[in-house]
Design an enzyme around this catalytic site. Structure first.
Site, PDB file in Angstrom:
ATOM      1  N   ARG A  14      30.725 -21.198  -8.441  1.00  0.00           N
ATOM      2  CA  ARG A  14      32.069 -20.901  -9.383  1.00  0.00           C
ATOM      3  C   ARG A  14      33.259 -20.466  -8.370  1.00  0.00           C
ATOM      4  O   ARG A  14      34.431 -20.405  -8.702  1.00  0.00           O
ATOM      5  CB  ARG A  14      31.847 -19.888 -10.649  1.00  0.00           C
ATOM      6  CG  ARG A  14      31.006 -20.310 -11.531  1.00  0.00           C
ATOM      7  CD  ARG A  14      30.839 -19.223 -12.503  1.00  0.00           C
ATOM      8  NE  ARG A  14      32.152 -18.686 -13.168  1.00  0.00           N
ATOM      9  CZ  ARG A  14      32.157 -18.118 -14.089  1.00  0.00           C
ATOM     10  NH1 ARG A  14      31.128 -17.868 -14.939  1.00  0.00           N
ATOM     11  NH2 ARG A  14      33.320 -17.788 -14.383  1.00  0.00           N
ATOM     12  N   CYS A  63      30.143 -10.351 -20.437  1.00  0.00           N
ATOM     13  CA  CYS A  63      29.488 -11.044 -19.550  1.00  0.00           C
ATOM     14  C   CYS A  63      28.669 -10.209 -18.825  1.00  0.00           C
ATOM     15  O   CYS A  63      28.647  -9.029 -19.081  1.00  0.00           O
ATOM     16  CB  CYS A  63      30.361 -11.789 -18.456  1.00  0.00           C
ATOM     17  SG  CYS A  63      31.086 -10.741 -17.460  1.00  0.00           S
ATOM     18  N   ARG A  73      34.074  -6.095 -20.490  1.00  0.00           N
ATOM     19  CA  ARG A  73      35.464  -6.578 -19.882  1.00  0.00           C
ATOM     20  C   ARG A  73      36.109  -6.888 -21.205  1.00  0.00           C
ATOM     21  O   ARG A  73      36.538  -7.875 -21.480  1.00  0.00           O
ATOM     22  CB  ARG A  73      34.867  -7.847 -19.332  1.00  0.00           C
ATOM     23  CG  ARG A  73      34.088  -7.633 -18.049  1.00  0.00           C
ATOM     24  CD  ARG A  73      34.038  -8.848 -17.022  1.00  0.00           C
ATOM     25  NE  ARG A  73      35.055  -8.796 -16.578  1.00  0.00           N
ATOM     26  CZ  ARG A  73      35.026  -9.955 -15.344  1.00  0.00           C
ATOM     27  NH1 ARG A  73      34.049 -10.824 -14.966  1.00  0.00           N
ATOM     28  NH2 ARG A  73      36.169 -10.232 -14.776  1.00  0.00           N
ATOM     29  N   ASP A 131      34.661  -6.917  -6.048  1.00  0.00           N
ATOM     30  CA  ASP A 131      33.943  -8.222  -5.675  1.00  0.00           C
ATOM     31  C   ASP A 131      33.173  -8.380  -4.415  1.00  0.00           C
ATOM     32  O   ASP A 131      32.465  -9.531  -4.245  1.00  0.00           O
ATOM     33  CB  ASP A 131      34.869  -9.443  -5.801  1.00  0.00           C
ATOM     34  CG  ASP A 131      35.507  -9.509  -7.349  1.00  0.00           C
ATOM     35  OD1 ASP A 131      34.792  -9.050  -8.226  1.00  0.00           O
ATOM     36  OD2 ASP A 131      36.395 -10.512  -7.485  1.00  0.00           O
ATOM     37  N   LYS A 189      40.131 -18.305  -5.094  1.00  0.00           N
ATOM     38  CA  LYS A 189      39.966 -18.716  -6.554  1.00  0.00           C
ATOM     39  C   LYS A 189      40.735 -17.712  -7.578  1.00  0.00           C
ATOM     40  O   LYS A 189      41.333 -18.025  -8.355  1.00  0.00           O
ATOM     41  CB  LYS A 189      38.293 -17.981  -6.775  1.00  0.00           C
ATOM     42  CG  LYS A 189      38.184 -18.337  -8.408  1.00  0.00           C
ATOM     43  CD  LYS A 189      36.752 -18.032  -8.881  1.00  0.00           C
ATOM     44  CE  LYS A 189      36.282 -16.541  -8.844  1.00  0.00           C
ATOM     45  NZ  LYS A 189      36.723 -15.851 -10.102  1.00  0.00           N
ATOM     46  N   ASN A 190      40.815 -16.295  -7.373  1.00  0.00           N
ATOM     47  CA  ASN A 190      41.704 -15.338  -8.178  1.00  0.00           C
ATOM     48  C   ASN A 190      43.019 -15.591  -7.958  1.00  0.00           C
ATOM     49  O   ASN A 190      43.675 -14.807  -8.783  1.00  0.00           O
ATOM     50  CB  ASN A 190      40.955 -13.981  -7.905  1.00  0.00           C
ATOM     51  CG  ASN A 190      39.499 -13.715  -8.272  1.00  0.00           C
ATOM     52  OD1 ASN A 190      39.090 -14.494  -8.914  1.00  0.00           O
ATOM     53  ND2 ASN A 190      38.927 -12.600  -8.116  1.00  0.00           N
TER      54      ASN A 190
END
Ligand code: UD1
Length: 433
Positions: free
Chosen positions: A404, A118, A123, A312, A23-24
């Site tokens: 997600r 968030c 952030r 993560d 994803k990243n």
């Protein structure tokens, strides 16, 4: 509210699993296609909610993107009429900030909604703005939007230091790097993030015709070019997804063969898993095997920028350490507030205390299944893993967070012998005609 996972605990993960594209890495690669005057083709793109959201935002600024299934996205900029990323879409996903650099570099103008905070912390975006300002962008904040303009339509090369209070920033490095490719002259980014996803982006940009040197180091040197053209790339395997399955194998006392994994991206994770009692072996290039037959052991771990242990994968490791006899200390140095999973794990019988930005985990003999609520993507993964090892049934609510960032997670877990089922959220009843 999103779907719920119903997990019946007590089965060790066994078998093979293939890791999806990262994803990243996929998100910045997709944003980078805005810089190209030709057609770009990306392969191994994971089918994730975040990827679909970013494609929606990119379409609004003129990208014609064809999602061909099998992970192939073919795209080309067809209109430069709008360079605005609206709040309604940006608020769904922070990574929309990746539009800022490419748009201001290629079109001389960008207006992107401020992403806001968030659940994992404040952030900020100050480093993104610092990088673009250094390249000559004039930036103002206007009613919740970041407005960036390049005087004369073109950015200019500069020397910029991007190290922040928590070390380097992945997002700010990606944004500044993309913008510098079309700036006049040479840019040097010092304190650049060294995450492998940045390397993936830099190689893709070079394939488009950019000139980036120092890839993989904290000093990136970019010689600007007037335009960029067609290119294709295959998205690197997701090291966080791979790590999640590795932790799952270790936590459940399983034996899992993981395909399409770049172990060279995962040294810190492998190190901690071995310290905790798992056996990790590279069977052949791109394939590793993780198993655990002995007892779990407690470990001390601190999250830091790459190549250290990634934030993560912090929540997943904490879930595992709940069952490691003794005391583990997990310190979060990237997002000090990223600990919402602790209270939920404690509801499952874990014994975790938070002290500052550390979690003190006292290993317990067993976790017991109950209703828990995910609060963010990686917390969701941690709760599912905890459910796999818990006694009885765990219902993990708010699984839309997991969707997600994990492609077909429940199917992959079921293929590994887990008992995981998805319960669809109650949709409002259709009105009678
Ligand atoms: C990326 C990843 C995310 C991962 C994070 C850290 C994507 C889409 N997301 O997020 O999954 O958790 O890297 O590895 O790739 N910071 C500032 N100012 C800024 C930007 C960041 O102070 O302008 C701080 C952050 O608050 C944080 C640290 O720098 O403490 C690292 O953040 P950053 O690397 O920018 O994270 P993201 O790129 O948002």
């Amino acid at each position: 509210m999103g779907d719920t996972f119903i997990v019946e605990g007590g089965r060790a993960l066994q078998g093979s699993v293939r890791v999806s594209g990262a994803k990243n890495a996929a998100l910045p690669l997709l944003a980078a296609t805005l810089l190209s005057e030709g057609r770009c083709v990306l392969r191994n793109v994971p089918d994730l909610v975040d990827v679909r959201t970013l494609l929606d935002i990119l379409r609004e600024v003129g990208l014609a993107a064809d999602w061909r299934g099998n992970g192939v996205v073919s795209c080309r900029v067809e209109s430069q009429a709008s360079s605005v990323a609206r709040y309604e879409l940006v608020s769904k996903m922070r990574a929309s900030i990746y539009l800022l650099g490419p748009l201001v570099a290629r079109r001389g103008f960008a207006k992107v909604s401020l992403p806001g905070g968030c659940v994992i912390g404040l952030r900020p975006v100050d480093l993104h703005l610092k990088g673009l300002r250094a390249l000559g962008a004039e930036i103002s904040l206007d009613h919740g939007y970041i407005v960036a303009k390049a005087p004369g339509g073109r950015l200019r090369g500069a020397h910029v230091f991007l190290g922040g209070p928590m070390g380097s920033s992945v997002g700010a490095t990606a944004n500044t790097l993309m913008a510098a490719c079309l700036a006049d002259g040479k840019t040097v980014i010092e304190g650049a993030a060294c995450e492998p996803e940045i390397d993936d982006l830099a190689h893709f940009l070079n394939r488009m015709g950019a000139t980036i040197e120092g890839i993989g180091t904290p000093r990136l040197v970019i010689t600007g070019v007037p335009s960029l053209g067609s290119a294709s790339a295959s998205v690197m395997p997701d090291r966080i997804e791979a790590g999640t399955f590795m932790v799952g194998a270790a936590l459940t006392g399983g034996d899992v063969r993981i395909e399409d994994v770049r172990l060279d991206h995962m040294a810190a994770v492998v190190d901690k898993l071995r310290e905790a009692g798992a056996e990790v072996t590279e069977e052949e290039e791109g394939i590793c095997r993780v198993r655990r037959t002995g007892a779990l052991r407690p470990v001390h771990m601190t999250t830091l920028p790459y190549p250290a242990y990634p934030t993560d994968l912090q929540a997943q490791l904490v879930a595992m350490l709940c069952l490691a006899p003794g005391i583990s200390v997990v310190t979060e140095k990237i997002y000090p507030d990223r600990f919402h999973h602790l209270a939920e794990l404690n509801r499952m019988g874990a014994d975790i205390q938070k002290e500052g930005c550390s979690a003190i985990v006292r290993g317990v003999e067993r976790l017991s299944g109950t209703d828990v609520e995910a609060t963010d993507l990686r917390a969701a993964a941690a709760l599912v893993l905890a459910g796999l090892a818990a006694e009885g049934r765990t219902r993990v609510h708010a699984i839309h967070y997991l969707d997600r960032g994990y492609e077909r997670m429940e199917q992959k877990l079921v293929a590994l012998g887990a008992a995981v089922a998805r319960e669809a959220a109650q949709r409002p009843a259709a009105r009678a005609a």
